[in-house]
Design a protein around this motif. Structure first.
Motif, PDB file in Angstrom:
ATOM      1  N   ALA A 325      41.198  39.410  66.130  1.00  0.00           N
ATOM      2  CA  ALA A 325      40.703  38.902  64.845  1.00  0.00           C
ATOM      3  C   ALA A 325      41.215  39.784  63.713  1.00  0.00           C
ATOM      4  N   VAL A 326      41.765  39.154  62.695  1.00  0.00           N
ATOM      5  CA  VAL A 326      42.491  39.907  61.661  1.00  0.00           C
ATOM      6  C   VAL A 326      41.560  40.644  60.700  1.00  0.00           C
ATOM      7  N   MET A 327      42.022  41.817  60.256  1.00  0.00           N
ATOM      8  CA  MET A 327      41.346  42.595  59.222  1.00  0.00           C
ATOM      9  C   MET A 327      42.418  43.203  58.324  1.00  0.00           C
ATOM     10  N   TYR A 328      42.264  43.023  57.018  1.00  0.00           N
ATOM     11  CA  TYR A 328      43.253  43.531  56.062  1.00  0.00           C
ATOM     12  C   TYR A 328      42.751  44.800  55.395  1.00  0.00           C
ATOM     13  N   GLU A 329      43.662  45.727  55.177  1.00  0.00           N
ATOM     14  CA  GLU A 329      43.359  46.941  54.421  1.00  0.00           C
ATOM     15  C   GLU A 329      44.288  47.017  53.215  1.00  0.00           C
ATOM     16  N   LYS A 377      53.578  48.365  49.967  1.00  0.00           N
ATOM     17  CA  LYS A 377      53.909  48.404  51.389  1.00  0.00           C
ATOM     18  C   LYS A 377      53.125  49.510  52.102  1.00  0.00           C
ATOM     19  N   GLY A 378      52.905  50.617  51.413  1.00  0.00           N
ATOM     20  CA  GLY A 378      52.139  51.712  51.997  1.00  0.00           C
ATOM     21  C   GLY A 378      50.642  51.459  52.010  1.00  0.00           C
ATOM     22  N   LEU A 379      50.196  50.551  51.145  1.00  0.00           N
ATOM     23  CA  LEU A 379      48.756  50.291  51.030  1.00  0.00           C
ATOM     24  C   LEU A 379      48.261  49.218  52.007  1.00  0.00           C
ATOM     25  N   ILE A 380      49.004  48.095  52.093  1.00  0.00           N
ATOM     26  CA  ILE A 380      48.504  46.950  52.874  1.00  0.00           C
ATOM     27  C   ILE A 380      48.796  47.138  54.359  1.00  0.00           C
ATOM     28  N   LYS A 381      47.758  47.036  55.155  1.00  0.00           N
ATOM     29  CA  LYS A 381      47.878  47.116  56.611  1.00  0.00           C
ATOM     30  C   LYS A 381      47.116  45.944  57.224  1.00  0.00           C
ATOM     31  N   VAL A 382      47.717  45.338  58.255  1.00  0.00           N
ATOM     32  CA  VAL A 382      47.080  44.227  58.958  1.00  0.00           C
ATOM     33  C   VAL A 382      46.658  44.730  60.335  1.00  0.00           C
ATOM     34  N   LYS A 383      45.355  44.848  60.523  1.00  0.00           N
ATOM     35  CA  LYS A 383      44.830  45.375  61.781  1.00  0.00           C
ATOM     36  C   LYS A 383      43.905  44.345  62.418  1.00  0.00           C
TER      37      LYS A 383
END
Length: 389
Positions: A325-329, A377-383
Motif C-alpha cells: 500500500a502506497v505512502m508518499y513522503e 527529487k530529494g524530497l519525494i519518496k514513494v514507500k
C-alpha cells in the motif's frame, strides 16, 4: 464536430493507466463521454471515466465488444489485440491511430525495416528468430560485441531490452524473435512528439532531452527546451514529421532519438500515443499532449505548441525495496516550492520503480528549474505502509 459540441460523442480508451486518466481529464473539459477497458477495477482511468468496462486489452472478444460501444476508439498502449481492431475497422468503426499503423509499431522488426526503407537514419540492425540463432550468429562472427537485443514484440518501459557488452553478459539474453542492433555510443537521448489530424495538418512539440535512471531504465528527468544544437533540433523535428506523414497517421506520435558521439541524430523507436516524454506539456506548453491527441483524432484544428516556461519533469517512481500500500513522503515540502506541479496517478500499490506519478517544475530559466527539480527529487519518496509498520 457537431457531435462533440452536443456532448454525444463516446470516446473509448483501451487500457486505463495514467495516460488514459490524463486523456480523460482533458476530454472532460469538452464534456465527452468516456469509456475505459481494463482488467484492473482500480486502474487510474477507470475511476474517473464515464463508464468502466472490465476486460483485457489482449482478449479479442473484450476489445471487439468494447469497440462497438463507442464512436471513436483509441488506446494508451501498443499491446492491444490487433485482430479485434482490424475487424472493428472492417465494420466501419473509427479507430485512431489506424490498426495497421499500430501493427507496424508493435513489431520492432517492422519498425526498423520501415526506417530503413524510407531513408530514416537508425542504428544498423538484423532480425534473429531465436536466442539459439543469436548465439550461433556470435560464433560465426555475424554479430559483434557490443550489441543491443530488443524483443520484436511485447517490450515497453525498458522491458524486453538487453544490452550485451561482452560474453559475460550473454546470461541476459532474452528468448524470442529479436532485433539485434549495433550499440550506439550515445551522447544524448531526445524525444519529439508530433501530431497530425485528418486534414493533414501537422504540429511538432519542441525537442525534449531525456536523462535515464540506469537501474530502472526509465526516464528519470526530462528537460525542455533541450540543450542540443539548433541543427540537431531541426533534424529531429523534420524526421518526426516525415515519419507521421509517411505513415499517413492521425493522432499523436512520440519519436525517441539518440544523438551519437559524432553528433548525428538517429531514430531509436516510436510510440503512436501520448507519451511519458510529453507530461511537461500539461503546464509548460500552451496545448498539452493530451488535448492535442484529442484534437488530432477528432480532426479538429491542432493547438499551439509554444513553450510558456522552461520546465523539468521528473518521474515519481516506487522506491527500491518497497512493495505494498502506497505512502508518499515529501509532497508538502515540494509543493511549497514555486513552480512545482505534482501529479499522482492514483495507483494504490507501489512496487520498485513503478511509475506512481510525475512532477513538472517550471521557472523563468532552465537553470533555476533544474535546481528546483533536484531539490524535489530529494524530497519525494514513494514507500509502502507494509515496509514501515
Amino acid at each position: 464536430m457537431e457531435r462533440l459540441v452536443t456532448s454525444n460523442l463516446k470516446l473509448g480508451i483501451i487500457a486505463g493507466g495514467q495516460l488514459g486518466k490524463m486523456l480523460i481529464q482533458e476530454a472532460s473539459k469538452w464534456d465527452i463521454i468516456t469509456y475505459v477497458l481494463d482488467n484492473d477495477e482500480d486502474c487510474p482511468a477507470g475511476r474517473i471515466a464515464s463508464h468502466y468496462i472490465k476486460g483485457s486489452n489482449l482478449d479479442f472478444e473484450s476489445v471487439y465488444q468494447f469497440g462497438k460501444k463507442v464512436d471513436v476508439l483509441t488506446f494508451e498502449l501498443e499491446n492491444v489485440n490487433i485482430d479485434a481492431l482490424k475487424k472493428l475497422k472492417s465494420e466501419g468503426h473509427r479507430i485512431v491511430p489506424d490498426p495497421e499503423i499500430l501493427a507496424l509499431i508493435q513489431d520492432k522488426g517492422l519498425q526498423k525495416e520501415f526506417y530503413k526503407r524510407n531513408g530514416i537514419p537508425t542504428s544498423p540492425f538484423a532480425i534473429w528468430e531465436t536466442e539459439a540463432a543469436i548465439l550461433e550468429g556470435l560464433e560465426k562472427g555475424q554479430i559483434h560485441y557490443p550489441f543491443v537485443q530488443k524483443l520484436r514484440k511485447g517490450g515497453y518501459d525498458g522491458r524486453g531490452v538487453a544490452v550485451i557488452n561482452n560474453a559475460s553478459d550473454l546470461k541476459k539474453l532474452l528468448p524470442g524473435a529479436s532485433v539485434i542492433e549495433d550499440k550506439v555510443e550515445i551522447a544524448k537521448e531526445i524525444s519529439v512528439i508530433v501530431a497530425r489530424n485528418g486534414k493533414g495538418e501537422i504540429k511538432s512539440y519542441p525537442v525534449v532531452e531525456m536523462l535515464f535512471d540506469p537501474k530502472a531504465n526509465l526516464v528519470d528527468k526530462l528537460i525542455c527546451p533541450s540543450s542540443i544544437t539548433v541543427e540537431q533540433s531541426e533534424k529531429a523535428i523534420c524526421f518526426a514529421k516525415d515519419i507521421i506523414e509517411l505513415l499517413n497517421m492521425e493522432g499523436l506520435l512520440a519519436v525517441e532519438f539518440f544523438i551519437d558521439s559524432q553528433g548525428e541524430v538517429i531514430v531509436n523507436e516510436m510510440a503512436p500515443r501520448t507519451h511519458n516524454s510529453g507530461h511537461h506539456t500539461i503546464e509548460s506548453i500552451i496545448t498539452s499532449q493530451f488535448e492535442q491527441h484529442l484534437r488530432a483524432i477528432l480532426n479538429l484544428p491542432l493547438g499551439s505548441t509554444r513553450i510558456k516556461l522552461p520546465s523539468v519533469m521528473i518521474n515519481i517512481l516506487g522506491e527500491d525495496g518497497h512493495q505494498g500500500a502506497v505512502m508518499y513522503e515529501g509532497l508538502t515540502e515540494s509543493m511549497a516550492i514555486e513552480g512545482v506541479k505534482v501529479h499522482l496517478y492514483g495507483k494504490k500499490i507501489t512496487k520498485p520503480y513503478r511509475k506512481m506519478g510525475h512532477v513538472t517544475v517550471m521557472s523563468s530559466s532552465l537553470e533555476c528549474a533544474l535546481q528546483k527539480a533536484e531539490k524535489v527529487k530529494g524530497l519525494i519518496k514513494v514507500k509502502s505502509w507494509t515496509e514501515n509498520k
